[in-house]
Design an enzyme around this catalytic site. Sequence first.
Site, PDB file in Angstrom:
ATOM      1  CG  ASP A   1      -1.973  -1.076   1.201  1.00  0.00           C
ATOM      2  OD1 ASP A   1      -1.699  -2.154   0.619  1.00  0.00           O
ATOM      3  OD2 ASP A   1      -3.069  -0.852   1.745  1.00  0.00           O
TER       4      ASP A   1
ATOM      5  CE  LYS B   1      -5.373   1.946   2.214  1.00  0.00           C
ATOM      6  NZ  LYS B   1      -4.288   1.213   2.884  1.00  0.00           N
TER       7      LYS B   1
ATOM      8  CE  LYS C   1      -7.089  -1.294   2.392  1.00  0.00           C
ATOM      9  NZ  LYS C   1      -5.738  -1.714   2.774  1.00  0.00           N
TER      10      LYS C   1
END
Lengths: 315, 479
Positions: free
Chosen positions: A152, A215, A251
Amino acid sequence: MPTTAPAFSDATASDSALRRFLFGLPGVDAVGLEARAAALGTRSIKTTAKAYAIDLAISMIDLTTLEGADTPGKVRALAAKAVNPDPTDRTAPRTAAVCVYPDMAATAAAALAGSGVKVASVATAFPAGRAALDVKLADVRDAVAAGADEIDMVIDRGAFLSGRFLKVYEEILAVKAECGPARLKVIFETGELSTYDNIRRASWIGMLAGADFIKTSTGKVAVNATPANTLLMLEAVRDFRAQTGVQIGVKPAGGIRTTKDAVKFLVLVNETAGEDWLDPHWFRFGASSLLNDLLMQRQKLSTGRYSGPDYVTVD
Amino acid sequence: MASAFEYAPAPESRAVVDIAPSYGLFIDGEFAEAADGKVFKTLSPSSEEVLSEVARAGAADVDRAVKAARKAFEKWSALPGSERAKYLFRIARIIQERSRELAVLETLDNGKPIKETRDADLPLVAAHFFYYAGWADKLDHAGYGANPRPLGVAGQVIPWNFPLLMLAWKIAPALATGNTVVLKPAETTPLSALFFADICRQAGLPKGVVNILTGYGDAGEALVTHPDVNKVAFTGSTAVGKAIARSVAGTDKKVTLELGGKGANIVFDDAPIDQAVEGIVTGIFFNQGQVCCAGSRLLIQESVQDEVLDALKRRLSTLRLGDPLDKNTDIGAINSAEQLARITSLVETGEAEGAERWSAPCELPSSGYWFAPTLFTNVTQAHTVARDEIFGPVLSVLSFRTPDEAVAKANNSQYGLSAGIWTEKGSRILAVANKLRAGVVWANTFNKFDPTSPFGGYKESGYGREGGRHGLEAYLDVR
């Protein structure tokens, strides 16, 4: 080194070409976007649909601990919970991943070995991302070497907000190259991007640069995932697949705490990007406290009674 | 996780509404049978189940109701505005308190989804009464001089698409300005008006101030032609509106007509596409397209036509059609068999004239009146589906190249009720809106209503305005 989707190779030829491309994307009407997100939030999900949604949501959770005070013990406890979320009911699905800082990736990988639960790690000088590129790349390398299946990364919001879009793009490309087999989730920190138009542009930069997931946020700022910004990102991945055939995951992270909220997000997925995204491979929740509420609701559905916080684990 | 995310049924309970097996006419504060004893049945368009039997008003009943309204007018118009306001505020509050009941009732009788009656109709109904209650003691400041006087007895005829909302649009300003009313709801949707009669009693409204006559067109005709009616207000079809205009011509009756429409919804190439698609859906599929101000003519700039149409078709495929009482239903039933036949026939005409039909792939229930969301492409200005009001979930899509062409095509209609503009450019919104011959022009939204905003048409869409300060004029002697 991975390259841009061929359909858009011109868009990333130069800083000005990328800027022209991003500013040529359809605008976002904030009032309309929020109204649509709110309208989908009124869907009434009951009985079998709710049971389905709860299990799906559990299986999509990146069970997360991102504290300075994290210890190997805490990470192992979290890993155990990810594999077996409800000790009283072994039919509860496992979560998608456990998300930790890079220095905990090895601990998580060892604890999760053979379980099928992925190890996600927030590399690239998370959460601010204010470090030299070399440092960020080293961070990624460490995490992957320690066994992270997913990285991430945070984008350079300073570069984005000052209009240096190509820098943001190139940094994502570089990180993606460092990921090897690991899937890359690109975090925009939507709360800092300030406008919906910016969120759409950031989404496209991420997708053009080869992100596997886009995300919303780190969970470390005031405004994190909202139905509206997630809806917008779902529109972006939907449009991107329509134009390139490449599917990218989404996400939302931070602030999603209740079953009710999670179900609303699943409705957004279902009615915006569509069924293909209703899968842990393509949609994740970045959350920690959400899991216990889902488990309590799950117990309520199976027993007909509310249990309470003492009937779920606190890890 | 292979199976799809199917939403389980989430029906709103019918138990909150108690529908009597029969209803009378509401005249002078009492429910009474029709003079000749005639009745008719009202049914639920989604199931064809008979909901109740109501009295069918004739000329004698109209006369009785007008006389009651005339008698009540003396006292009602003499009340201080602040007193009339109290009644209106009370009615507004009762509507809020009973809104769930009224929403379910309206959905049963009309066929529209509970989502719309609950979230759009009922809040607006209450808001209209609150808004005009606020005007009742401020008429001196409405811009019509000191102490403007009411007209007298208002004869009001309303349609079936928004039964309770149209009632509110008619009754709230009439009462606020000191008029008394005789109102005839449509024959397919009489129930909510009868429940409103009960609310008037609950609010202690003086007898005769509001009278409700359920019935057919003959009762409506008797009402608007009654010599002792001072003001006629009608919302409905252009054909009936023209007949009313002819019948009152030469009398001293004041008239407002709110008639058909064929609204142009204009999407420029710099529009926020995703939100424009939502606006197109709201514009034509809200209330199954049975909206006089529906955006039934979609004008898309040629350069984004394919993109918008693809997005629109994809979006229409997610619309959920079915049981109107299910909270997840987006598209309910068509109001009547007659209306369904009219829509079907116009759609057949569209196909016969060479327009290309596309209908959303949704399964239609086996009983009740249903029509799948439909759009026509390859439409030209000459096609019937581009000119005639269909009053159903049918969208005609045309394209344009320049803003001038968009304006010319939008204005090329016998109607002029509404229009929409989709663009991110503020100056274009203002420039185009100024050139559109339509009573309402929405920018980057569609079908948004507010009691403070006047509503009404150009050309064959009627005359007069309802809502806002302008709506007071129709009920005041401002000559």
